[in-house]
Design a protein around this motif. Sequence first.
Motif, PDB file in Angstrom:
ATOM      1  N   ASN A  91       0.850  -1.186   0.000  1.00 37.54           N
ATOM      2  CA  ASN A  91       0.000   0.000   0.000  1.00 37.54           C
ATOM      3  C   ASN A  91       0.886   1.237   0.000  1.00 37.54           C
ATOM      4  OD1 ASN A  91       0.049   1.289   2.947  1.00 37.54           O
ATOM      5  ND2 ASN A  91       0.126  -0.947   3.157  1.00 37.54           N
ATOM      6  N   ARG A  92       0.332   2.294  -0.513  1.00 37.36           N
ATOM      7  CA  ARG A  92       1.108   3.521  -0.560  1.00 37.36           C
ATOM      8  C   ARG A  92       0.191   4.734  -0.524  1.00 37.36           C
ATOM      9  NH1 ARG A  92       1.889   5.107  -6.388  1.00 37.36           N
ATOM     10  NH2 ARG A  92       0.802   3.541  -7.655  1.00 37.36           N
ATOM     11  N   GLU A  93       0.695   5.797   0.058  1.00 39.49           N
ATOM     12  CA  GLU A  93       0.003   7.074   0.027  1.00 39.49           C
ATOM     13  C   GLU A  93       0.214   7.687  -1.355  1.00 39.49           C
ATOM     14  OE1 GLU A  93      -1.919   8.629   2.483  1.00 39.49           O
ATOM     15  OE2 GLU A  93      -1.800   6.636   3.398  1.00 39.49           O
ATOM     16  N   ARG A  98      -5.047   6.648  -0.246  1.00 44.26           N
ATOM     17  CA  ARG A  98      -4.296   5.460   0.179  1.00 44.26           C
ATOM     18  C   ARG A  98      -4.667   4.326  -0.752  1.00 44.26           C
ATOM     19  NH1 ARG A  98      -5.430   1.194   3.935  1.00 44.26           N
ATOM     20  NH2 ARG A  98      -3.513   0.292   4.829  1.00 44.26           N
ATOM     21  N   LEU A  99      -3.698   3.849  -1.538  1.00 43.68           N
ATOM     22  CA  LEU A  99      -3.922   2.811  -2.530  1.00 43.68           C
ATOM     23  C   LEU A  99      -3.368   1.485  -2.020  1.00 43.68           C
ATOM     24  CD1 LEU A  99      -4.787   2.000  -5.444  1.00 43.68           C
ATOM     25  CD2 LEU A  99      -2.468   2.624  -6.170  1.00 43.68           C
ATOM     26  N   VAL A 100      -4.227   0.459  -2.006  1.00 46.84           N
ATOM     27  CA  VAL A 100      -3.814  -0.888  -1.607  1.00 46.84           C
ATOM     28  C   VAL A 100      -4.103  -1.820  -2.778  1.00 46.84           C
ATOM     29  CG1 VAL A 100      -4.170  -2.800  -0.004  1.00 46.84           C
ATOM     30  CG2 VAL A 100      -4.308  -0.449   0.831  1.00 46.84           C
ATOM     31  N   ARG A 118     -12.550   2.348   6.055  1.00 48.57           N
ATOM     32  CA  ARG A 118     -11.296   1.590   6.133  1.00 48.57           C
ATOM     33  C   ARG A 118     -11.574   0.133   6.485  1.00 48.57           C
ATOM     34  NH1 ARG A 118      -6.457   4.803   9.089  1.00 48.57           N
ATOM     35  NH2 ARG A 118      -5.410   2.934   8.363  1.00 48.57           N
ATOM     36  N   ASP A 176     -10.639  -2.940   4.046  1.00 48.33           N
ATOM     37  CA  ASP A 176      -9.802  -4.044   4.520  1.00 48.33           C
ATOM     38  C   ASP A 176     -10.420  -5.389   4.154  1.00 48.33           C
ATOM     39  OD1 ASP A 176      -7.536  -5.080   5.993  1.00 48.33           O
ATOM     40  OD2 ASP A 176      -8.946  -5.636   7.563  1.00 48.33           O
ATOM     41  N   ASN A 206      -9.806  -5.925   0.535  1.00 52.46           N
ATOM     42  CA  ASN A 206      -8.408  -6.299   0.308  1.00 52.46           C
ATOM     43  C   ASN A 206      -8.164  -7.761   0.621  1.00 52.46           C
ATOM     44  OD1 ASN A 206      -7.259  -3.126   1.679  1.00 52.46           O
ATOM     45  ND2 ASN A 206      -7.787  -3.628  -0.424  1.00 52.46           N
ATOM     46  N   GLY A 265      -8.324  -4.549  -4.998  1.00 52.50           N
ATOM     47  CA  GLY A 265      -7.609  -3.336  -4.684  1.00 52.50           C
ATOM     48  C   GLY A 265      -8.568  -2.253  -4.224  1.00 52.50           C
ATOM     49  N   THR A 266      -8.064  -1.283  -3.466  1.00 57.09           N
ATOM     50  CA  THR A 266      -8.897  -0.179  -2.993  1.00 57.09           C
ATOM     51  C   THR A 266      -8.115   1.128  -3.037  1.00 57.09           C
ATOM     52  OG1 THR A 266      -8.250  -0.591  -0.680  1.00 57.09           O
ATOM     53  CG2 THR A 266     -10.308  -1.595  -1.453  1.00 57.09           C
TER      54      THR A 266
END
Length: 443
Positions: free
Chosen positions: A227-229, A242-244, A269, A273, A276, A281-282
């Motif tokens: 995941n990354r901002e 926030r990409l997961v 969130r 979750d 995920n 993906g989210t």
Amino acid sequence: MRFDDRRAAGRQLAWRLEFLRGQEVVVLGLPRGGMPVAYEVAQALDAPLDVLVVRKLGVPWQPELGFGAIGEHGVRVLNDDVLAQTGLSPGEQDAVEQAERAELDRRVLRYRPGGRPVPVDGRTVVIVDDGLATGATAEAACQVVRRQGAARVVLAVPVGPASTVAHLRTVADDMVCLQSLHFLGAVGAWYHDFTQTSDAEVTALLARAARPAPSTRPQVASPSLPNREVHVPAIDVRLGGRLVLPDSAPAVVAFAHGSGSSRHSPRNRYVADVLNRAGLGTLLLDLLTEDEEHDRANVFDIVLLARRLHAAALWLRHETALPVSYFGASTGAAAALEAAAPDAGIRAIVSRGGRPDLATPAALEQVRAPALLIVGSRDPRVLSLNRLAADRMHCDHRLAVVPDATHLFSEPGTLPAVARLACDWFTTHLARPIPEAPGSRSA
């Protein structure tokens, strides 16, 4: 999404069943292939594991095609459609049943030599298999445990056809399916490793589950997902998100928060979750900047929110090369519908406690993506507004009412219910072709 093997599928299924943790639960696996899946579920829920022997009644010249199933305690379920299609005579049916009944008795003795089954009376029973076809064996399994006094029956599988899943929702109290597909094919096609499970493996899993667990056994945790901002360009601003993206994710869901909520919303969130864990993906996205959030007029500027959401969808497709769906809450639901109306590529939409009535009538009529509107039964005003909005929609849509839930779904068990509904909706519609525009005709 294909599963590595049955154990991996069981771990993903266990994450979707976390809402049962702490309850009086018994996990029953259907042998043989369902047992490795059930073992992982039982370990995650810290619940006892047992086997539930059910045998498919296969058409003699096509054994994979089941015309029914039998279970312990004399349970028998027949599929009238298959019987009509094949024209099996009563004598042919009886011959198959006698052979399968003998095999059922043999397996019961093999798996429980001299032992008694785990009691299910008054408890929640989770029936687990590695996948569904006609659903006859799963239906027979539900009947078996109901006759034994189960208080609640939960049917859980990694994959199955949407039509079978829909039918079994009327049979079980709860139905959890990670991938409900319009076109399934063979169950084994959805596994990288679908090696046949042996009787020895079944008995070994039962023996391992029966051993007292050490007190230091760690709780099952969510997998560590990449995941990354991110900062998403949207017209004249860059939006925080926030990409997961789980490995081999088949699609990504963009979250449109409403009423001033940000990507840090605990409810969204939680839902993200769950998605995920099911392999989706989210993108949790702030549709407003910090300065803009202070002006309440911006929260209800549906056109502004929709334009930014649409820009985020374009960015997601470029970054991930994946299909995009929308999850909207409150005013974010209206933004999702408004953004989807001109975008034929959106695969599905889910609204949680949303205000779809705030979308323009033209947008509601033009949306093509299948839409699920989730509302709490104790939120009568919003429920009424969702019904009015649904009446204007021409796409495939459904209104799902969560019992005893208020607007924020803060009551025990209600938010997990939202997450399950959303996950089922997204995974079901991933396998379907993008619908045509309302009123269009095929050549």
